[in-house]
Design an enzyme around this catalytic site. Structure first.
Site, PDB file in Angstrom:
ATOM      1  N   LYS A 105     -12.755   2.017  -3.395  1.00 32.26           N
ATOM      2  CA  LYS A 105     -13.922   2.372  -2.597  1.00 32.26           C
ATOM      3  C   LYS A 105     -14.961   3.089  -3.462  1.00 32.26           C
ATOM      4  O   LYS A 105     -16.168   2.848  -3.348  1.00 32.26           O
ATOM      5  CB  LYS A 105     -13.514   3.264  -1.427  1.00 32.26           C
ATOM      6  CG  LYS A 105     -12.700   2.558  -0.359  1.00 32.26           C
ATOM      7  CD  LYS A 105     -12.332   3.540   0.756  1.00 32.26           C
ATOM      8  CE  LYS A 105     -11.534   2.856   1.852  1.00 32.26           C
ATOM      9  NZ  LYS A 105     -11.148   3.812   2.915  1.00 32.26           N
ATOM     10  N   HIS A 107       7.670 -27.526   2.517  1.00 34.46           N
ATOM     11  CA  HIS A 107       6.792 -28.554   1.960  1.00 34.46           C
ATOM     12  C   HIS A 107       5.736 -27.902   1.069  1.00 34.46           C
ATOM     13  O   HIS A 107       4.718 -28.522   0.755  1.00 34.46           O
ATOM     14  CB  HIS A 107       6.128 -29.335   3.093  1.00 34.46           C
ATOM     15  CG  HIS A 107       7.120 -29.992   3.993  1.00 34.46           C
ATOM     16  ND1 HIS A 107       7.617 -31.258   3.764  1.00 34.46           N
ATOM     17  CD2 HIS A 107       7.760 -29.555   5.112  1.00 34.46           C
ATOM     18  CE1 HIS A 107       8.488 -31.571   4.712  1.00 34.46           C
ATOM     19  NE2 HIS A 107       8.596 -30.553   5.537  1.00 34.46           N
ATOM     20  N   GLU A 143       0.834  -1.204   0.000  1.00 30.28           N
ATOM     21  CA  GLU A 143       0.000   0.000   0.000  1.00 30.28           C
ATOM     22  C   GLU A 143       0.869   1.254   0.000  1.00 30.28           C
ATOM     23  O   GLU A 143       0.490   2.279  -0.563  1.00 30.28           O
ATOM     24  CB  GLU A 143      -0.948   0.007   1.196  1.00 30.28           C
ATOM     25  CG  GLU A 143      -1.999   1.108   1.120  1.00 30.28           C
ATOM     26  CD  GLU A 143      -3.077   0.970   2.176  1.00 30.28           C
ATOM     27  OE1 GLU A 143      -3.860   1.921   2.326  1.00 30.28           O
ATOM     28  OE2 GLU A 143      -3.136  -0.070   2.857  1.00 30.28           O
TER      29      GLU A 143
END
Length: 521
Positions: A454, A349, A320
């Site tokens: 937004k 793994h 950000e």
């Protein structure tokens, strides 16, 4: 191997008093790299000094950037210092009143759980602190989070809380009070309290900006306490403000030591030359690895289960802050560094296979906690060998295996995982972000992409409402409905699909393609 050891000794950044070090010997920068970067590092140190001195470091929003003041109020402008100290003290005193029962749940008795409602940094910081430092079985409260607007996710949390909702303290964190995800979480929580005949206000605390919508709601409904948020601290750097301190103190985290660790790291990385400056060396390694353009991803591999959220926390802090289209001169640069990770040795793994043998598009940061034992009498899983020995073996093995195959990596080491050292680690990366932003000439302290998302979400909600209002008993395609409402047919289709999945009154009749699907009431 001797030359590698010499390189290790030459380039190790070690703060002996803190027990913290950064090994960059397995990053393939040349002998002249630090010298070639001197003009940029001089500027970065100068920029950081100006920022800490109260300069307008976020020119887009014309704001100071003061998260460093949170752990050293003496650096702040004089008019802010008492407020910073008061917030710290109020956080501790409120927690004490909750712990000793002076602040009680509505039906009497102590609060036994807390529910933190926030989004982004307002949740990630408290989550990292809780997971890293708090034992849920010995803490005075159990902690839960609403960190999304997913109704199923919130219901799962409420189901886990169960009948203890009557003794649950909810902390709503939102600077403006208008952030949709946090508002939705607050309303979902309020509905759950009311369903059980409880007054939400008698279980609620606000952490919010002065004169915000949330402050107005909290005052109107008589919430238990209102803690202030300041406009000079961004969400992704707010964990040492009331955002992080209130939940931490309630969980009995030593917030004084947390702040002290950050302050100690700040002090050391404030003026030391680059070769001895841990945060500057982090930033320089990011610059080196990605050519100053973010060309390689940053993989975070902490070898400690309790640091599994560190990569998620740094993902927001770094991406950000650094993911920007324009530089400070208005040039299109498309800067940024992608961050991902999980934990060692689990990753061995999982995706370490690709890291070693696949696309060489990353650099790794391994995080070592030297004191890996949690008990005084470790179990020997083999003769003379403990699980902690294996963990160290896997860390060293991964470091070596990556480097032998041309994969750059560095190792950040701390002596143990406690409040002081977590504060120091967070501060180290915060300052590295600030330094790197200066090296590449961008504003690390605004987030236009977030605001654009937004805005787009708000526009879709308007389309959704329009489509819902335009439905009737006549079945029509998304194209037909879109034309009638002057709406893009794909937006209309997504709205209709959402309504059909979540509103029993809306019917969908599948066609041979999405364009031929029909919808009606």
């Amino acid at each position: 191997m001797a030359s590698l050891f010499q390189r290790y000794c030459q380039h190790l950044v070690r703060y002996e008093d803190m027990g913290i070090s950064l090994d960059v010997s397995r990053m393939n920068f040349g002998d002249d790299f630090l010298t070639s970067m001197q003009a940029k590092t001089d500027k970065a140190l100068k920029d950081m000094k100006a920022l800490e001195g109260g300069a307008i470091a976020n020119p887009d929003e014309k704001r100071m950037v003061g998260h460093y003041w949170l752990r050293n109020p003496e650096l702040a402008p004089a008019e802010l210092r008492d407020g910073i100290r008061k917030d710290i003290q109020d956080s501790k005193e409120f927690a004490e009143r909750v712990h000793d029962g002076r602040v009680k749940a509505e039906r009497g008795g102590k609060f036994t759980r807390i529910l933190v409602i926030g989004i982004g940094g307002s949740a990630l910081g408290p989550q990292l602190v809780a997971d890293a430092l708090v034992d849920p079985w010995t803490a005075p409260v159990r902690t839960h989070f609403f960190d999304n607007t997913d109704p199923n996710g919130m219901q799962r949390v409420l189901s886990e809380v169960g009948d203890d909702l009557a003794s649950t303290l909810t902390i709503v964190i939102s600077k403006s009070g208008g952030t949709a995800e946090t508002r939705n979480g607050m309303l979902e929580a309020k509905a759950a309290y009311e369903k059980r005949g409880l007054d939400f206000g008698k279980h609620a605390v606000a952490v919010t900006g002065v004169d915000s919508k949330l402050e107005g709601t909290a005052r109107k409904e008589g919430w238990l306490h209102i803690f202030p948020m300041t406009d000079w601290v961004g969400g992704r750097t707010s964990v040492m403000s009331t955002v992080g301190l209130v939940p931490a103190a309630l969980q009995r985290v030593d917030i004084d030591r947390f702040l002290a660790g950050a302050a100690a790291m700040d002090e050391l990385t404030r003026s030391l030359p680059p070769a001895q400056n841990l945060s500057m060396m982090l930033a320089l390694m990011w610059y080196h690895a990605g050519g100053g353009k973010g060309a390689k991803d940053m993989v975070i591999l902490p070898y400690k289960d309790r640091l599994v959220l560190l990569s998620k926390y740094l993902q927001q802090l770094v991406m950000e802050s650094l993911g920007k289209t324009l530089d400070l001169d208005g040039n299109v640069v498309h800067q940024g560094i992608a961050v991902y990770g999980n934990k060692g040795s689990t990753d061995q793994h999982a995706y370490v296979q690709q890291l070693r043998d696949g696309v060489n598009n990353f650099f790794a940061t391994l995080v070592e906690v030297r004191d890996a034992q949690d008990g005084d009498h470790p179990v020997q899983v083999e003769s003379g060998v403990t699980s902690a020995d294996y963990l160290q073996g896997f860390l060293r093995g991964t470091r070596r295996a990556l480097f032998e195959n041309g994969r750059e990596n560095m190792t950040l080491s701390i002596p143990k995982l406690d409040a002081f050292n977590l504060g120091a680690v967070i501060a180290a990366f915060e300052r590295a972000v600030g330094f790197y932003a200066s090296l590449v000439n961008i504003n690390a302290y605004h987030q236009p992409g977030v605001e654009a998302g937004k805005k787009a979400a708000g526009e879709f909600l308007k389309v959704l409402a329009s489509v819902k209002a335009g439905l009737n008993s006549t079945s029509r395609t998304a194209g037909e409905i879109g034309t009638a409402l002057s709406i893009d047919p794909e937006d209309a289709l997504h709205s209709l699909m959402h309504l059909a999945a979540n509103d029993s009154a809306v019917k969908r009749f599948a066609g041979s393609s999405p364009a031929e699907d029909r919808f009606s009431l």
